[in-house]
Design a protein around this motif. Structure first.
Motif: not given
Lengths: 124, 557
Positions: B405-416, B449-454
Motif C-alpha cells: 500500500m505504501l509504495v502503490k503509487h510507484e507501480f501506478e506511476r509506471r503502469h505496472i 524500478e526494474a520495470m520503468p515502462t510497465g
C-alpha cells in the motif's frame, strides 16, 4: 492573540539561531534559544513558552532529563514538548510517534515548513 | 640279381636286405647256414646267383655253408661272399679263398663298397675261382679249426667283456634306482602315480602321510580323487584324527611300466590357506578401518566447515556491532550540521531574491544534496543497526499488504499491474513488523524500478516444508543457518530486465548499485539481507527463465 512563544534548547548554537530567525521571519513566533542544557529549566520558568523544542543528546544534561524535570514542575508540566534530534531517522520519527518519553519526535535535518506544520498541530 | 643273405642277427639281415633291394636285387634271408642250404636245395634254390653270409652262426657257420655250397653240384656256381665284422686277419681271407668264397667283406661296409665287390665278382666270373678240392684237405681242415677256435676265443672274450659291461650297467641302474627311490621317499611333496583307471601304482611316504594311509594297502588301491590335468586342484582331506587338511594337487602325464599314467604331485597348503585367509581377514578389517577413518574425516571436515562458518558469523557480528556504533556516532555528528544547512537554505530561500532563477536552482540543488546525505546516513544506520529486533506476533500477509500500500503509487506511476496471491493463511510468527516492512518496501521499489515502462508484479505467499525445497543457494551459504521444518515463503516476481549474471553474487554487497549515484546509496539490498538474516531467514534472488527477477524470502513460522 499575540505571538506564540517557543523555547529551543540545543547545544548547537548555530542551529538554534537558524531556527529562531526562520520561525520569527513568519511573524507568528517569538523564539528564545538556550544552548546550555543546564539552563533549560530556568529558561523555561522565566520565558514561560507555549511550546518547547528539545534536542536529546547534549553535554551536561540530556533532553530526556530536561523533559522529565519540566513534567514534574507544576507551572511547566502542561507545556507541549517536541524532541528534535539527530538520533532518530525521519522514518522512525514518522512511524513510531512518541518513541522518546512519549513525546512527539522529529528528526534532524528538518525543513522549516515541516517544523511549522508540527508546531501548529501541537498548539491547536 | 637274386641274392640269399645269411646272418643270425635279424637286424643285420634287415639292414642288408633294405640296402640291396634299393639296387633292385631280389633278396632272401636265412638265419644260419643250415637254413640257407635248405632254401638253396628247395624249389627256390636254382634261381640264386649270390650268397652273402656271416661267418659265426649257430648250427652251421659261414665256412661250412660255403663248403657245402661248393660241394653241391647244383649250386656250386653261386657267387659266395663272406661278410663278417669281427676277428678278421689275413688267415681268414686265406681260408675263405681256400674253401672257394669269391670275396670277403669286412663289416660294416657301406653299400657302395658292397655293390663294388658284387659287381667285380660278376665281371671276374668264375675264372679266378680256385676250384675246390673234392675232399677237404688236411690243410684246410686245420686252418678251418684254427680259425674257428680263434674266433670262438675272441667271442668268449667279447662275451666276458659284455657280461662285465652289463654288470656295470646293472650296478649303475641299481644305484640310479636307489637314488630315485631315495628321492621319492625323502621328498617333502607327496608323489602318487596312477594308472589310467585311477589305481595307485606308486605312492611315496609324504603322500601317505597326507592321505593318512598305511603302506600296506596304498598301492593298487583306487585313488578316489578326481584327476584333472593341467591346473592345480585343491583337495579337502579329512584325516583320521578329524582334522581337515587342504592339499594342492598338480597332475602331469607320464609313463609307468610302458603305459600312460598320471603323476600327481601333492602339497599340504593348509598353512598357506590359513595365512591367506588371515591376510584376507586383515585386509577386510583394514578396509573397514579406512572406511571408518574416511567417515571420521568427513565429519571432521564438516565440523571444520561449521566452525569456520560460525567463526565467520562471529567476526561478521563483531564487525557489524562496531560498524553500528560507528555509524550511529557518525550519523549524529553529520545530521546536526545537515540540520543547520537545511535551516540556512530555508532562510536564504526567504531572504534572497527569488526573481533570479539561478538562486532558486542553487537552493534546490542544496536541498537535494542535504536529502542525499541524510539518506546515506539513514541507510548506513539501517544497515549497521545494532538494535535488536522488536519481535511480536505478526501476520506476514498483513505486513506484505501494508508495505505494498505504501509504495502503490510507484507501480501506478509506471503502469505496472499487480497480481497478489496472499490467500494462503500464514501462521502468526514472531517478527519485527517495521523492519520487515522496510524489507518489502525495498524489494517492491526495486521491482518497480526494474520495470520503468510497465509490466507485472506477482506476489505470492505460502507455507512450505523446507526439506522439499530445492535451494539454488551455493553450498557455502546454505550451510550457514539451515532452517528445518515449515517456513513461510514470500515470492516477488517482476517482468523487468532481470539482473546481469555477473552481478548476481554482488547484489547483497553494501554500496553495490547499478543505479546512478544520485538515485541510491547501494545499501538497500544489504539492509534487506541483514534484516532477513536477523530473523534467521533466507533470501534468494535469481533471474526468471522468461525474463525478470524472482525474489524468494523464507521466514521461520
Amino acid at each position: 492573540m499575540g505571538k506564540k512563544k517557543i523555547l529551543i534548547v540545543d547545544d548547537e548554537k548555530t542551529f538554534c539561531w537558524m531556527v529562531k530567525i526562520n520561525l520569527e521571519k513568519t511573524g507568528e513566533y517569538e523564539v528564545k534559544t538556550e544552548s546550555k542544557s543546564r539552563m533549560a529549566l530556568s529558561a523555561a520558568r522565566e520565558f514561560k513558552p507555549d511550546l518547547i523544542i528539545l534536542d536529546v543528546v547534549m553535554p551536561d544534561m540530556y533532553g530526556t532529563e530536561i523533559c522529565k524535570k519540566i513534567s514534574q514542575e507544576k507551572d511547566l508540566k502542561d507545556i507541549p514538548i517536541v524532541f528534535l534530534t539527530a538520533i532518530v531517522t525521519e522514518a522512525e520519527a514518522e512511524f513510531q510517534e512518541g518513541i522518546i518519553e512519549g513525546r512527539p519526535t522529529l528528526a534532524k535535518p528538518i525543513t522549516t515548513e515541516k517544523l511549522i506544520t508540527h508546531i501548529e498541530r501541537m498548539l491547536e | 640279381m637274386k641274392i640269399l643273405i645269411v646272418d643270425d642277427e635279424k637286424q643285420n639281415l634287415k639292414l642288408l636286405q633294405k640296402q640291396l633291394e634299393r639296387f633292385d636285387h631280389k633278396v632272401f634271408s636265412a638265419g644260419n647256414g643250415a637254413q640257407a642250404l635248405d632254401m638253396l636245395q628247395t624249389s627256390q634254390g636254382p634261381g640264386f646267383e649270390m650268397i652273402i653270409s656271416d661267418i659265426l652262426m649257430p648250427i652251421m657257420d659261414g665256412y661250412q655253408l660255403c663248403r657245402a655250397v661248393r660241394g653241391n653240384e647244383k649250386i656250386k656256381d653261386v657267387f659266395f661272399v663272406l661278410y663278417s665284422g669281427t676277428y678278421i686277419d689275413t688267415k681268414d681271407k686265406i681260408l675263405a679263398d681256400k674253401i672257394g668264397a669269391d670275396a670277403f667283406i669286412q663289416k660294416p661296409a657301406g653299400i657302395d663298397e658292397l655293390m663294388g665287390v658284387i659287381n667285380k665278382i660278376k665281371q671276374d666270373q668264375k675264372a679266378k675261382r680256385t676250384p675246390m678240392e673234392p675232399d677237404p684237405q688236411a690243410e684246410i681242415l686245420k686252418l678251418y679249426s684254427e680259425r674257428l677256435v680263434q674266433k670262438l676265443e675272441k667271442k668268449m672274450l667279447e662275451l666276458q667283456d659284455e657280461v662285465a659291461k652289463r654288470q656295470d650297467v646293472e650296478q649303475k641302474l641299481l644305484r640310479s634306482k636307489e637314488s630315485f627311490r631315495n628321492i621319492v621317499e625323502k621328498v617333502v611333496d607327496g608323489i602318487v602315480v596312477l594308472d589310467h583307471k585311477g589305481y595307485i601304482k606308486l605312492i611315496n611316504p609324504a603322500a601317505r602321510l597326507l592321505f593318512d594311509r598305511k603302506a600296506e594297502f596304498a598301492e593298487d588301491e583306487l585313488f578316489g580323487f578326481p584327476v584333472c590335468k593341467g591346473e592345480s586342484t585343491e583337495l579337502d582331506v579329512i584325516r583320521s584324527d578329524g582334522n581337515k587338511v587342504i592339499v594342492e594337487m598338480r597332475i602331469a602325464q607320464t609313463q609307468w611300466e610302458g603305459k600312460g599314467a598320471y603323476l600327481a604331485s601333492l602339497r599340504d597348503i593348509t598353512k598357506r590357506h590359513e595365512q591367506t585367509t588371515e591376510l584376507m581377514m586383515a585386509n577386510i578389517k583394514l578396509k573397514a578401518e579406512i572406511e571408518e577413518r574416511k567417515k571420521v574425516q568427513a565429519s571432521l571436515s564438516e565440523a571444520y566447515l561449521k566452525l569456520k562458518d560460525t567463526q565467520f558469523q562471529l567476526i561478521q557480528a563483531a564487525k557489524m556491532e562496531l560498524v553500528g556504533r560507528l555509524a550511529s556516532g557518525v550519523a549524529h555528528e553529520v545530521k546536526n550540521p545537515l540540520a543547520i544547512i537545511m535551516q540556512g537554505i530555508d532562510y536564504l530561500a526567504q531572504a534572497v531574491s527569488t526573481d533570479d532563477e539561478n538562486v532558486t536552482q542553487t537552493l534546490n540543488f542544496m536541498v537535494n544534496a542535504v536529502d542525499r546525505a541524510d539518506t546515506i546516513v539513514k541507510d548506513l544506520l539501517d544497515f549497521s543497526s545494532a538494535k535488536p529486533l522488536e519481535l511480536s506476533p505478526q501476520n506476514l500477509n498483513a505486513i506484505v499488504e501494508e508495505s505494498l500500500m505504501l509504495v502503490k503509487h510507484e507501480f501506478e506511476r509506471r503502469h505496472i499491474e499487480i497480481d497478489t496471491d496472499l490467500n494462503h493463511p500464514l501462521p502468526c510468527a514472531a517478527l519485527d513488523r517495521n523492519k520487515l516492512k522496510q524489507v518489502f518496501i525495498n524489494l517492491f521499489i526495486n521491482a518497480a524500478e526494474a520495470m520503468p515502462t510497465g509490466g507485472k508484479l506477482i506476489i505470492k505467499t505460502y507455507i512450505q516444508n523446507l526439506s522439499n525445497l530445492k535451494s539454488d543457494l551455493p553450498a557455502k551459504i546454505s550451510t550457514y543457518s539451515k532452517p528445518r521444518g515449515p517456513v513461510a515463503i514470500i515470492e516477488i516476481k517482476d517482468t523487468g530486465m532481470g539482473i546481469e549474471a555477473k552481478n548476481l553474487d554482488k547484489i547483497f554487497n553494501p554500496f553495490f548499485t547499478t543505479r546512478l549515484r544520485e538515485e541510491g546509496t547501494g545499501l538497500g539490498l544489504s539492509i534487506v539481507k541483514r534484516i532477513i538474516d536477523m530473523h534467521d531467514g533466507r533470501i534468494e534472488i535469481k533471474n526468471r527463465p522468461k525474463g525478470g527477477a524472482k525474489v524468494i524470502v523464507m521466514l521461520k513460522v
